[in-house]
Design a protein around this motif. Structure first.
Motif, PDB file in Angstrom:
ATOM      1  N   ILE A   1     -12.432 -13.704  13.465  1.00 15.79           N
ATOM      2  CA  ILE A   1     -11.100 -13.087  13.609  1.00 15.79           C
ATOM      3  C   ILE A   1     -10.109 -13.731  12.636  1.00 15.79           C
ATOM      4  O   ILE A   1      -9.314 -13.039  11.981  1.00 15.79           O
ATOM      5  CB  ILE A   1     -10.610 -13.201  15.068  1.00 15.79           C
ATOM      6  N   LEU A   2     -10.138 -15.065  12.505  1.00 17.74           N
ATOM      7  CA  LEU A   2      -9.246 -15.748  11.567  1.00 17.74           C
ATOM      8  C   LEU A   2      -9.530 -15.331  10.127  1.00 17.74           C
ATOM      9  O   LEU A   2      -8.597 -15.125   9.332  1.00 17.74           O
ATOM     10  CB  LEU A   2      -9.356 -17.264  11.725  1.00 17.74           C
ATOM     11  N   PHE A   3     -10.792 -15.183   9.774  1.00 13.62           N
ATOM     12  CA  PHE A   3     -11.148 -14.748   8.421  1.00 13.62           C
ATOM     13  C   PHE A   3     -10.626 -13.335   8.157  1.00 13.62           C
ATOM     14  O   PHE A   3     -10.096 -13.044   7.077  1.00 13.62           O
ATOM     15  CB  PHE A   3     -12.664 -14.815   8.231  1.00 13.62           C
ATOM     16  N   ALA A   4     -10.768 -12.439   9.124  1.00 11.15           N
ATOM     17  CA  ALA A   4     -10.277 -11.065   8.959  1.00 11.15           C
ATOM     18  C   ALA A   4      -8.762 -11.054   8.802  1.00 11.15           C
ATOM     19  O   ALA A   4      -8.214 -10.337   7.942  1.00 11.15           O
ATOM     20  CB  ALA A   4     -10.699 -10.208  10.145  1.00 11.15           C
ATOM     21  N   LEU A   5      -8.040 -11.855   9.592  1.00 10.23           N
ATOM     22  CA  LEU A   5      -6.584 -11.930   9.466  1.00 10.23           C
ATOM     23  C   LEU A   5      -6.164 -12.484   8.104  1.00 10.23           C
ATOM     24  O   LEU A   5      -5.221 -11.998   7.476  1.00 10.23           O
ATOM     25  CB  LEU A   5      -5.991 -12.790  10.588  1.00 10.23           C
ATOM     26  N   PHE A   6      -6.865 -13.489   7.638  1.00 13.91           N
ATOM     27  CA  PHE A   6      -6.592 -14.057   6.319  1.00 13.91           C
ATOM     28  C   PHE A   6      -6.785 -13.010   5.223  1.00 13.91           C
ATOM     29  O   PHE A   6      -5.947 -12.897   4.310  1.00 13.91           O
ATOM     30  CB  PHE A   6      -7.488 -15.282   6.086  1.00 13.91           C
ATOM     31  N   CYS A   7      -7.870 -12.234   5.324  1.00 18.36           N
ATOM     32  CA  CYS A   7      -8.127 -11.182   4.327  1.00 18.36           C
ATOM     33  C   CYS A   7      -7.024 -10.133   4.346  1.00 18.36           C
ATOM     34  O   CYS A   7      -6.541  -9.699   3.281  1.00 18.36           O
ATOM     35  CB  CYS A   7      -9.494 -10.539   4.570  1.00 18.36           C
ATOM     36  N   PHE A   8      -6.587  -9.714   5.509  1.00 16.32           N
ATOM     37  CA  PHE A   8      -5.505  -8.731   5.599  1.00 16.32           C
ATOM     38  C   PHE A   8      -4.194  -9.304   5.033  1.00 16.32           C
ATOM     39  O   PHE A   8      -3.436  -8.619   4.353  1.00 16.32           O
ATOM     40  CB  PHE A   8      -5.293  -8.271   7.045  1.00 16.32           C
ATOM     41  N   PHE A   9      -3.920 -10.585   5.304  1.00 14.97           N
ATOM     42  CA  PHE A   9      -2.710 -11.218   4.785  1.00 14.97           C
ATOM     43  C   PHE A   9      -2.732 -11.274   3.259  1.00 14.97           C
ATOM     44  O   PHE A   9      -1.724 -10.984   2.597  1.00 14.97           O
ATOM     45  CB  PHE A   9      -2.572 -12.623   5.387  1.00 14.97           C
ATOM     46  N   VAL A  10      -3.899 -11.607   2.695  1.00 12.84           N
ATOM     47  CA  VAL A  10      -4.032 -11.653   1.232  1.00 12.84           C
ATOM     48  C   VAL A  10      -3.833 -10.263   0.649  1.00 12.84           C
ATOM     49  O   VAL A  10      -3.113 -10.090  -0.350  1.00 12.84           O
ATOM     50  CB  VAL A  10      -5.394 -12.256   0.823  1.00 12.84           C
ATOM     51  N   VAL A  11      -4.409  -9.242   1.244  1.00  8.78           N
ATOM     52  CA  VAL A  11      -4.250  -7.874   0.756  1.00  8.78           C
ATOM     53  C   VAL A  11      -2.782  -7.447   0.882  1.00  8.78           C
ATOM     54  O   VAL A  11      -2.232  -6.804  -0.024  1.00  8.78           O
ATOM     55  CB  VAL A  11      -5.192  -6.905   1.508  1.00  8.78           C
ATOM     56  N   TYR A  12      -2.127  -7.830   1.942  1.00  4.52           N
ATOM     57  CA  TYR A  12      -0.707  -7.492   2.137  1.00  4.52           C
ATOM     58  C   TYR A  12       0.159  -8.135   1.045  1.00  4.52           C
ATOM     59  O   TYR A  12       1.041  -7.495   0.463  1.00  4.52           O
ATOM     60  CB  TYR A  12      -0.260  -7.941   3.533  1.00  4.52           C
ATOM     61  N   LEU A  13      -0.097  -9.411   0.790  1.00  8.32           N
ATOM     62  CA  LEU A  13       0.666 -10.106  -0.243  1.00  8.32           C
ATOM     63  C   LEU A  13       0.423  -9.496  -1.619  1.00  8.32           C
ATOM     64  O   LEU A  13       1.373  -9.328  -2.415  1.00  8.32           O
ATOM     65  CB  LEU A  13       0.335 -11.595  -0.255  1.00  8.32           C
ATOM     66  N   LEU A  14      -0.818  -9.172  -1.919  1.00  9.89           N
ATOM     67  CA  LEU A  14      -1.125  -8.560  -3.216  1.00  9.89           C
ATOM     68  C   LEU A  14      -0.432  -7.208  -3.359  1.00  9.89           C
ATOM     69  O   LEU A  14       0.065  -6.864  -4.440  1.00  9.89           O
ATOM     70  CB  LEU A  14      -2.635  -8.411  -3.394  1.00  9.89           C
ATOM     71  N   SER A  15      -0.389  -6.441  -2.295  1.00 13.51           N
ATOM     72  CA  SER A  15       0.261  -5.125  -2.373  1.00 13.51           C
ATOM     73  C   SER A  15       1.790  -5.277  -2.533  1.00 13.51           C
ATOM     74  O   SER A  15       2.426  -4.485  -3.209  1.00 13.51           O
ATOM     75  CB  SER A  15      -0.084  -4.289  -1.159  1.00 13.51           C
ATOM     76  N   LYS A  16       2.394  -6.310  -1.923  1.00 14.74           N
ATOM     77  CA  LYS A  16       3.828  -6.555  -2.033  1.00 14.74           C
ATOM     78  C   LYS A  16       4.206  -6.951  -3.466  1.00 14.74           C
ATOM     79  O   LYS A  16       5.189  -6.460  -4.017  1.00 14.74           O
ATOM     80  CB  LYS A  16       4.281  -7.666  -1.092  1.00 14.74           C
ATOM     81  N   PHE A  17       3.405  -7.871  -4.033  1.00 11.89           N
ATOM     82  CA  PHE A  17       3.729  -8.357  -5.373  1.00 11.89           C
ATOM     83  C   PHE A  17       3.369  -7.362  -6.471  1.00 11.89           C
ATOM     84  O   PHE A  17       3.959  -7.392  -7.546  1.00 11.89           O
ATOM     85  CB  PHE A  17       3.056  -9.705  -5.648  1.00 11.89           C
ATOM     86  N   SER A  18       2.416  -6.495  -6.214  1.00 11.45           N
ATOM     87  CA  SER A  18       2.008  -5.528  -7.236  1.00 11.45           C
ATOM     88  C   SER A  18       3.005  -4.389  -7.370  1.00 11.45           C
ATOM     89  O   SER A  18       3.067  -3.736  -8.396  1.00 11.45           O
ATOM     90  CB  SER A  18       0.622  -4.990  -6.952  1.00 11.45           C
ATOM     91  N   ARG A  19       3.842  -4.149  -6.379  1.00 10.31           N
ATOM     92  CA  ARG A  19       4.825  -3.064  -6.437  1.00 10.31           C
ATOM     93  C   ARG A  19       6.036  -3.452  -7.289  1.00 10.31           C
ATOM     94  O   ARG A  19       6.760  -2.609  -7.768  1.00 10.31           O
ATOM     95  CB  ARG A  19       5.303  -2.688  -5.027  1.00 10.31           C
ATOM     96  N   ARG A  20       6.320  -4.706  -7.433  1.00 11.70           N
ATOM     97  CA  ARG A  20       7.500  -5.178  -8.180  1.00 11.70           C
ATOM     98  C   ARG A  20       7.276  -5.079  -9.595  1.00 11.70           C
ATOM     99  O   ARG A  20       6.898  -4.923 -10.508  1.00 11.70           O
ATOM    100  CB  ARG A  20       7.821  -6.593  -7.815  1.00 11.70           C
TER     101      ARG A  20
END
Length: 127
Positions: free
Chosen positions: A108-127
């Motif tokens: 569960i922690l690994f899955a949450l970490f993966c989602f957090f990384v994908v979220y951060l990448l999507s936030k920074f890629s839009r700028r």
């Protein structure tokens, strides 16, 4: 229904054989008319057919034995495989109980970490 060529009986054949209904259903009665057929030829022909039937019966018996042995071996193999699967399931259950639920927490922690990384990448890629 009398046939003048083959004799007076309705079931008479040109070889001189007459079939009659038997007393019981398991018996077959056969009468050979010596006037129209050679007894020795009929007997030798019947002996040949009996030998052929005996050979076929022996082949069937051999094949049936082989098939029975093969099925017995398959049954033993399946019983052994079933026992092995039960033992492995028992070992897996023991190891899961000994390790506790730490494994599930790690997944569960690994899955949450993966989602957090994908979220951060999507936030920074839009700028």
């Amino acid at each position: 229904m009398a046939n003048p060529v083959y004799g007076s009986g309705p079931l008479r054949s040109r070889e001189g054989l007459i079939s009659r209904p038997a007393a019981s259903s398991d018996e077959i009665q056969l009468r050979i008319d010596p006037m129209h057929a050679d007894l020795d030829e009929e007997i030798s022909g019947l002996h040949k057919k009996i030998r052929l039937l005996k050979g076929v019966a022996q082949e069937i018996e051999t094949e049936a034995r082989f098939q029975n042995d093969f099925i017995s071996q398959l049954q033993m193999t399946l019983i052994k495989a079933q026992a092995a699967v039960k033992n492995n399931m028992r070992r897996m259950n023991k190891s899961i109980i000994q390790q506790g639920s730490n494994h599930v927490v790690h997944v569960i922690l690994f899955a949450l970490f993966c989602f957090f990384v994908v979220y951060l990448l999507s936030k920074f890629s839009r700028r």
